[in-house]
Design a protein around this motif. Structure first.
Motif, short mmCIF file in Angstrom:
data_model
loop_
_atom_site.label_atom_id
_atom_site.label_comp_id
_atom_site.label_asym_id
_atom_site.label_seq_id
_atom_site.Cartn_x
_atom_site.Cartn_y
_atom_site.Cartn_z
N GLY A 117 49.42 36.30 32.18
CA GLY A 117 49.50 35.46 33.36
C GLY A 117 49.36 33.98 33.05
O GLY A 117 50.05 33.14 33.63
N TYR A 118 48.47 33.68 32.10
CA TYR A 118 48.24 32.29 31.71
C TYR A 118 49.47 31.71 31.01
O TYR A 118 49.98 30.65 31.40
N TYR A 119 49.95 32.39 29.98
CA TYR A 119 51.05 31.83 29.19
C TYR A 119 52.40 31.94 29.88
O TYR A 119 53.31 31.14 29.59
N HIS A 120 52.55 32.90 30.79
CA HIS A 120 53.81 33.00 31.54
C HIS A 120 53.80 32.14 32.81
O HIS A 120 54.71 32.22 33.62
N LYS A 121 52.72 31.34 32.96
CA LYS A 121 52.59 30.41 34.08
C LYS A 121 52.62 31.11 35.45
O LYS A 121 53.19 30.63 36.42
N PRO A 177 47.45 30.84 39.04
CA PRO A 177 47.30 29.64 39.87
C PRO A 177 46.56 28.53 39.13
O PRO A 177 45.71 28.80 38.27
N GLN A 178 46.87 27.28 39.48
CA GLN A 178 46.35 26.15 38.73
C GLN A 178 44.83 26.09 38.72
O GLN A 178 44.23 25.74 37.70
N ALA A 228 39.93 26.73 35.17
CA ALA A 228 38.70 27.48 34.86
C ALA A 228 38.87 28.30 33.59
O ALA A 228 37.93 28.41 32.78
N PHE A 229 40.06 28.86 33.40
CA PHE A 229 40.33 29.70 32.22
C PHE A 229 40.28 28.85 30.95
O PHE A 229 39.71 29.28 29.94
N PRO A 250 42.29 36.05 45.05
CA PRO A 250 43.41 36.98 45.29
C PRO A 250 44.21 37.31 44.03
O PRO A 250 44.63 38.47 43.85
N TYR A 251 44.44 36.33 43.16
CA TYR A 251 45.21 36.59 41.94
C TYR A 251 44.47 37.58 41.03
O TYR A 251 45.06 38.52 40.49
N ILE A 252 43.15 37.39 40.90
CA ILE A 252 42.34 38.28 40.07
C ILE A 252 42.22 39.65 40.73
O ILE A 252 42.25 40.68 40.05
N GLN A 253 42.11 39.66 42.05
CA GLN A 253 42.04 40.94 42.77
C GLN A 253 43.29 41.78 42.48
O GLN A 253 43.19 43.00 42.29
N ASN A 254 44.45 41.14 42.42
CA ASN A 254 45.68 41.86 42.11
C ASN A 254 45.64 42.46 40.71
O ASN A 254 46.09 43.59 40.50
N ILE A 255 45.11 41.70 39.77
CA ILE A 255 45.01 42.20 38.39
C ILE A 255 44.07 43.39 38.32
O ILE A 255 44.37 44.41 37.69
#
Length: 286
Positions: A156-160, A163-164, A169-170, A209-214
């Motif tokens: 998710g990070y490298y494929h952009k 979310p910003q 934070a990452f 929400p993004y982390i919840q999906n993961i």
């Protein structure tokens, strides 16, 4: 004295107890996986456990449960190494991690799941372990595990796709230099442990929400890959979960299982205390 060890690829919990199961010492080292580590690396980890060092000659029994155990070669490797380091141990038992999960959760029939650095699943009928789907490790499988979450975060990070606000934070929490990441993935003797280290970030930001999906995808993948093959057993027996990922994701697991009509019975983060009680009870019965 009885020495009990419960090891994943990330960490190994050790407890020294008397014959009645009374704990005398508790310690933790790096994880010991005989399939992933060399003899030299395993010896170094155990020798560097300064808490245990003064008691080595007093240990008469060793019960080692671990990821990577369960094959003849891996078990023999661990047994020989422990025999050389604990010269007065007259009984050494090597068992795979699914056995630890069973001994820590139930004496009755049930489906047992491990979600830690890696993942695994089996059905225990009260005396026998039936494993319908093999654990293929972090390269080919390990759905539901810490390293599975790590892969999703890195992709998710490298494929952009991240979310910003999470990117910021990452980058603050981890070294995201691609050369360093590749070094850890392809030249580290324990890349699964490295990947699993990112799971902490996911649970720190669990409500995003993004982390919840993961996390939802991670658990759904585990259920689809493993649990669907135990459909008949799940109609009659409970499911027991062991491992840090299962423990911290138990709300997600419970929700997804309920939606399928299954029920989760037990969530155990660290099996070691229960293992000591189990072994002591076996000794008393003997």
């Amino acid at each position: 004295m009885i020495l009990v060890a419960d090891s994943g690829s990330t960490k190994c919990d050790w407890i020294l107890a008397d014959k009645n199961g009374e704990q005398l010492l508790s310690s933790q080292t790096e994880g010991i996986n005989p399939m992933a580590l060399s003899d030299k690396a395993i010896i170094s980890i155990i020798h560097n456990n300064k808490d245990l060092e003064p008691y080595k000659t007093l240990v008469s029994q060793i019960h080692f449960y671990g990821a990577g155990c369960g094959t003849k070669s891996a078990d023999q490797k661990m047994k020989l190494l422990l025999e050389n380091m604990f010269e007065n141990a007259s009984h050494i038992s090597i068992k795979e991690d699914v056995v630890a999960a069973i001994h820590a959760t139930t004496k009755k029939a049930g489906v047992i799941c491990i979600l830690g650095t890696g993942s695994n699943c089996c059905y225990y009928d009260g005396s026998n372990i039936i494993q319908k789907i093999p654990s293929l490790g972090y390269v080919l499988s390990d759905e539901g595990s810490g390293n599975f979450i790590g892969k999703e975060l890195l992709r998710g990070y490298y494929h952009k796709l991240m979310p910003q606000h999470l990117v910021t934070a990452f980058e603050k929490a981890h070294n995201t230099d691609m050369n360093q990441v590749f070094q850890q993935l392809y030249h580290n003797q324990n890349p699964n442990k490295y990947l699993a280290s990112f799971a902490r970030f996911a649970f720190t930001h669990k409500n995003d929400p993004y982390i919840q999906n993961i996390l939802n995808y991670t658990i759904a993948s585990f259920i689809k890959t493993y649990l669907t093959h135990y459909h008949e057993e799940l109609q009659q027996h409970p499911i027991h979960f062991v491992g840090s990922i299962a423990f911290y994701a138990q709300d997600i697991i419970t929700k997804q299982l309920n939606e399928k009509g299954y029920r989760a019975s037990t969530f155990v983060r660290k099996p070691i205390d229960r293992l000591v009680k189990y072994i002591a009870s076996q000794n008393i019965q003997a």
